[in-house]
Enzyme design. Sequence first.
Site, short mmCIF file in Angstrom:
data_model
loop_
_atom_site.label_atom_id
_atom_site.label_comp_id
_atom_site.label_asym_id
_atom_site.label_seq_id
_atom_site.Cartn_x
_atom_site.Cartn_y
_atom_site.Cartn_z
CG ASP A 193 -2.03 1.06 1.08
OD1 ASP A 193 -1.79 2.09 0.42
OD2 ASP A 193 -3.14 0.84 1.62
CB ALA A 231 -12.14 -4.74 -2.74
CG ASP A 247 -18.97 -10.52 -1.65
OD1 ASP A 247 -19.95 -11.28 -1.77
OD2 ASP A 247 -19.01 -9.46 -1.00
CD GLU A 254 -21.95 -6.34 -7.65
OE1 GLU A 254 -22.81 -5.74 -6.97
OE2 GLU A 254 -20.81 -6.61 -7.23
CG HIS A 292 -21.57 -6.69 -3.49
ND1 HIS A 292 -21.30 -5.84 -4.52
CD2 HIS A 292 -20.91 -6.18 -2.42
CE1 HIS A 292 -20.51 -4.85 -4.10
NE2 HIS A 292 -20.27 -5.03 -2.82
CB ALA A 328 -21.71 -4.46 3.72
#
Length: 534
Positions: free
Chosen positions: A175, A236, A261, A266, A285, A288
């Site tokens: 990162d 992500a 995911d 979609e 997905h 969450a």
Amino acid sequence: MTDRRFRVLVTDEIDPEGVALLRAHPDIEVVEKPTRPAAEVLAEIGEYDAFVGRSATRVTRELLQAGDRLRVIGRAGVGVDNVDLRTATELGVAVINAPGGNTVSVAELAFGVLIGLARNIPQASESMRQGRWDRSKLGGVELRGKTMAIVGLGRIGSEMARRARAFGMTVIGYDPYVGQSRFEELDVERVERLNDALERADVVTLHVPLTGETTGMIGASELARLGRDAYVLNLARGGIVAEDALAEALHAGRLAGAAVDAFDVEPLPADHPLRSAPNLLLTPHLGASTRDAQRNVAVEACEAVRDALVTGDLSAAMNASGVGGAATRELRPLLALADRLGRLGRALVPGALNSLEVRYTGPREHAPRPLLLSALQGALRDVVEHRAINLVNAQHVAAERGIETATTMVGGRGELGEEIELRLEGGERSIRVGGALLGETHGRIVRIGAFRVDVAPRGVMMVIRNRDVPGVIGRVGTLLGEAGVNIAEYHQARLSVGGEALAAVSVDSRIPAEVVDRLTALPEILDVRQVEME
């Protein structure tokens, strides 16, 4: 209390606990409606000060332009792919997401699918349901001792690191936007190049936003650097991993497995090549999609929207560049002072503004950038028609007009405490104005040009240049008194006896133009300017 209630449109099935936070405030009216066609939302968005939703409603340029009253967009989730962030910033609409609310849910799902891949749990369950006993065919591997490469060491990446260490894994990270101290805090080995991380990884897990830089960052060439026993996890955003390349690598047996995911499109089309790829766990997905996460992101987003509307707190706005985090909330007295200095300096530099520089003397290393934005907000408040200037779009508006900006920080404390000095240039004229924070909240104007003054930035301030001769203060006071103008403070400064002097006069209300003309007509007065500080 505000003069009118803020109206907030809530849609896309926001958790009731978050909506309740908005409803509980007496200055907020909540209108809750289900997800609807874009044309219906467009037709009524002009009636609202804020919008709160999830990913189902697209906040387009057209929608933002139609929202004449819009001040805040709240996204109950991490991503803002459905929001035109550039247009929102241009229009001064704060965009708020909920980056922390679903962190644990995503990390737990990532480890759930990873364990499922490593131990062949989905295949084992299916074989048992079909009446088989395939024990000898379904041996797996341990995570202990394996190397996990985390791409993106933000909130979710950090949670992945903590869990990976608990499983006895070696953790490396890539990162370029995270400092070394964060890697050390998480006990993650920093890897400078993505390819080096891939070549060492047994597990690659991706936790980055979808940007121009990250789109397709894991393609065929990157997948080829992984060993045949490696796993790839993308929980992500769709588009970070090239889906066709991933499907081909799995079909060819060049990877042990993968889990996805989030997808380019979609819902995932029925004939998509990923659906037939071996050793691949697909989830719709779900990162969450826990009750806990949906409650958390709703509360986080709605709380930030409430604070942005009611108190002007933009610390959670992702497009208020440099104005974020709890530390910035502590800057509010300084931000208010910088705004007032910007107003004052602009009033003293007529014509086009060419540059604005902020010099901050104090201990807060994060202060210069927010102070610059606040000073620009003050300086530009009256120069743009049909658009509010705020911390969100101040830098953008300055860039549009070719105004150069700069910041300087001096550590320690100034003579009067924390100090701010602005230098503004316009045409052939420039001015320096300065202020100081006395104590924690007491802001004062302490410099105008070469003159030292001491006056509170409140009400309306008059700046009067005059000759240093007897009786000027009395004549100014008498004229203002006859006009019914109440003086709150009057500070007179001079550089030498009999030379030019300057008065900073704080009054309770704006002075009518005819009174200013009468002041200017006095033989001792050289110039009169007034600026609204509130």
